[in-house]
Scaffold this motif. Sequence first.
Motif, mmCIF file in Angstrom:
data_model
loop_
_atom_site.group_PDB
_atom_site.id
_atom_site.type_symbol
_atom_site.label_atom_id
_atom_site.label_comp_id
_atom_site.label_asym_id
_atom_site.label_seq_id
_atom_site.Cartn_x
_atom_site.Cartn_y
_atom_site.Cartn_z
ATOM 1 N N THR A 151 20.922 42.280 30.785
ATOM 2 C CA THR A 151 21.882 43.370 30.963
ATOM 3 C C THR A 151 22.941 42.996 31.997
ATOM 4 N N ASP A 152 23.006 41.705 32.368
ATOM 5 C CA ASP A 152 23.922 41.261 33.408
ATOM 6 C C ASP A 152 25.319 40.979 32.851
ATOM 7 N N ILE A 153 26.312 41.123 33.710
ATOM 8 C CA ILE A 153 27.699 40.842 33.388
ATOM 9 C C ILE A 153 28.189 39.682 34.252
ATOM 10 N N LEU A 154 28.836 38.695 33.629
ATOM 11 C CA LEU A 154 29.437 37.585 34.360
ATOM 12 C C LEU A 154 30.924 37.886 34.548
ATOM 13 N N VAL A 155 31.394 37.756 35.770
ATOM 14 C CA VAL A 155 32.787 38.068 36.106
ATOM 15 C C VAL A 155 33.532 36.780 36.427
ATOM 16 N N GLN A 156 34.647 36.564 35.759
ATOM 17 C CA GLN A 156 35.515 35.415 36.018
ATOM 18 C C GLN A 156 36.782 35.919 36.710
ATOM 19 N N GLY A 157 37.114 35.329 37.832
ATOM 20 C CA GLY A 157 38.310 35.747 38.544
ATOM 21 C C GLY A 157 38.703 34.725 39.603
ATOM 22 N N ASP A 158 39.774 35.007 40.304
ATOM 23 C CA ASP A 158 40.243 34.106 41.361
ATOM 24 C C ASP A 158 39.270 34.145 42.542
ATOM 25 N N ARG A 159 38.910 32.979 43.053
ATOM 26 C CA ARG A 159 37.970 32.881 44.169
ATOM 27 C C ARG A 159 38.591 33.496 45.437
ATOM 28 N N VAL A 160 37.769 34.242 46.159
ATOM 29 C CA VAL A 160 38.208 34.827 47.427
ATOM 30 C C VAL A 160 38.114 33.771 48.528
ATOM 31 N N THR A 161 39.216 33.497 49.190
ATOM 32 C CA THR A 161 39.245 32.481 50.250
ATOM 33 C C THR A 161 39.730 33.036 51.581
ATOM 34 N N ASP A 162 40.215 34.279 51.598
ATOM 35 C CA ASP A 162 40.748 34.870 52.829
ATOM 36 C C ASP A 162 39.621 34.985 53.862
ATOM 37 N N PRO A 163 39.732 34.291 55.018
ATOM 38 C CA PRO A 163 38.664 34.309 56.036
ATOM 39 C C PRO A 163 38.347 35.714 56.534
ATOM 40 N N GLU A 164 39.361 36.556 56.647
ATOM 41 C CA GLU A 164 39.138 37.914 57.138
ATOM 42 C C GLU A 164 38.294 38.715 56.152
ATOM 43 N N HIS A 165 38.598 38.561 54.869
ATOM 44 C CA HIS A 165 37.821 39.264 53.853
ATOM 45 C C HIS A 165 36.389 38.737 53.814
ATOM 46 N N LEU A 166 36.240 37.416 53.863
ATOM 47 C CA LEU A 166 34.911 36.824 53.795
ATOM 48 C C LEU A 166 34.056 37.247 54.989
ATOM 49 N N ALA A 167 34.684 37.434 56.136
ATOM 50 C CA ALA A 167 33.945 37.809 57.336
ATOM 51 C C ALA A 167 33.402 39.230 57.251
ATOM 52 N N GLN A 168 33.998 40.053 56.392
ATOM 53 C CA GLN A 168 33.583 41.446 56.283
ATOM 54 C C GLN A 168 32.527 41.685 55.204
ATOM 55 N N LEU A 169 32.186 40.659 54.448
ATOM 56 C CA LEU A 169 31.185 40.811 53.403
ATOM 57 C C LEU A 169 29.795 40.955 54.011
ATOM 58 N N ARG A 170 28.932 41.705 53.318
ATOM 59 C CA ARG A 170 27.608 42.004 53.850
ATOM 60 C C ARG A 170 26.525 41.183 53.152
ATOM 61 N N ASP A 171 25.513 40.799 53.920
ATOM 62 C CA ASP A 171 24.296 40.186 53.380
ATOM 63 C C ASP A 171 24.605 39.039 52.421
ATOM 64 N N VAL A 172 25.456 38.134 52.849
ATOM 65 C CA VAL A 172 25.869 37.022 51.999
ATOM 66 C C VAL A 172 24.773 35.961 51.942
ATOM 67 N N LYS A 173 24.418 35.560 50.723
ATOM 68 C CA LYS A 173 23.444 34.490 50.522
ATOM 69 C C LYS A 173 24.183 33.172 50.305
ATOM 70 N N PRO A 174 23.559 32.036 50.649
ATOM 71 C CA PRO A 174 24.235 30.730 50.540
ATOM 72 C C PRO A 174 24.732 30.424 49.131
ATOM 73 N N GLU A 175 24.017 30.899 48.087
ATOM 74 C CA GLU A 175 24.395 30.553 46.719
ATOM 75 C C GLU A 175 25.461 31.484 46.136
ATOM 76 N N GLU A 176 25.890 32.493 46.889
ATOM 77 C CA GLU A 176 26.845 33.460 46.354
ATOM 78 C C GLU A 176 28.286 32.988 46.510
ATOM 79 N N THR A 177 29.111 33.403 45.545
ATOM 80 C CA THR A 177 30.553 33.220 45.650
ATOM 81 C C THR A 177 31.202 34.545 45.302
#
Length: 246
Positions: free
Chosen positions: A25-51
């Motif tokens: 029942t999973d959905i795969l999402v294709q989009g532009d990779r997020v690279t903004d350091p400020e945005h990445l710093a605000q993400l929660r509970d990030v796992k090493p394998e996540e993008t």
Amino acid sequence: MGLRFIGTTSDNGDCPTLYEIDGSTDILVQGDRVTDPEHLAQLRDVKPEETFVRVPRDLLIRFAPRTEARGMVPFSTIAHLFEDFRHTAWRLETRRGYASDRNSPKWARWQDGADIAAEPDDAWRENVRRQVARGKRFERVRLVDEPLTEGQEFLLASGHSSVAAGEDIRNLPRAQAARLGLPDYDFWLFDSRLVARFVFDDDDTTLGVILSEDPADVAAACQARDAAWHYATATAEFARTVASTV
């Protein structure tokens, strides 16, 4: 596991895009990779394998599934719909051949040189005539390769009789279908409200269909229909084009 194209809001074939993962029942999402350091710093509970990717809100509004997908059912389950539909039965054919064609007596007659377009109506064409007489429409677009596969040559030869019965059959080059972002699976769309997506095995045998009235699935099917219908070529004209290249 394979992927099934759901939809995209991109006009030129690039991302963002949504896919359904077969068998889940999973959905795969294709989009532009997020690279903004400020945005990445605000993400929660990030796992090493996540993008992380960016997608427009409109993509999720238009295509994200809203109901749980149904399981596969036998094709016979939808047989009544070809009489009970109210105004339009529309089909997209994407495969290069069908086991049901190759296993039919008509296939052998065609290979022996018979004019299968001139044969008497079968049950399918008789029903087409009845429904068309009631003001309904049978329409389909067939994706075709260059050169045509043997299966596509057979369908072109037999298609004239279905057109004579009242079915509007058109043909669209596979390369153009890819540019338009059309699905790579077969389906029937009934009255712009119910989608019956085919499931095949590797030998082109129909295993069953998956039914959906999910607004996202119906919207995607309607958009595919509108794009395919706009660019596809009617059977008679397409046949003349093929004959001129032989």
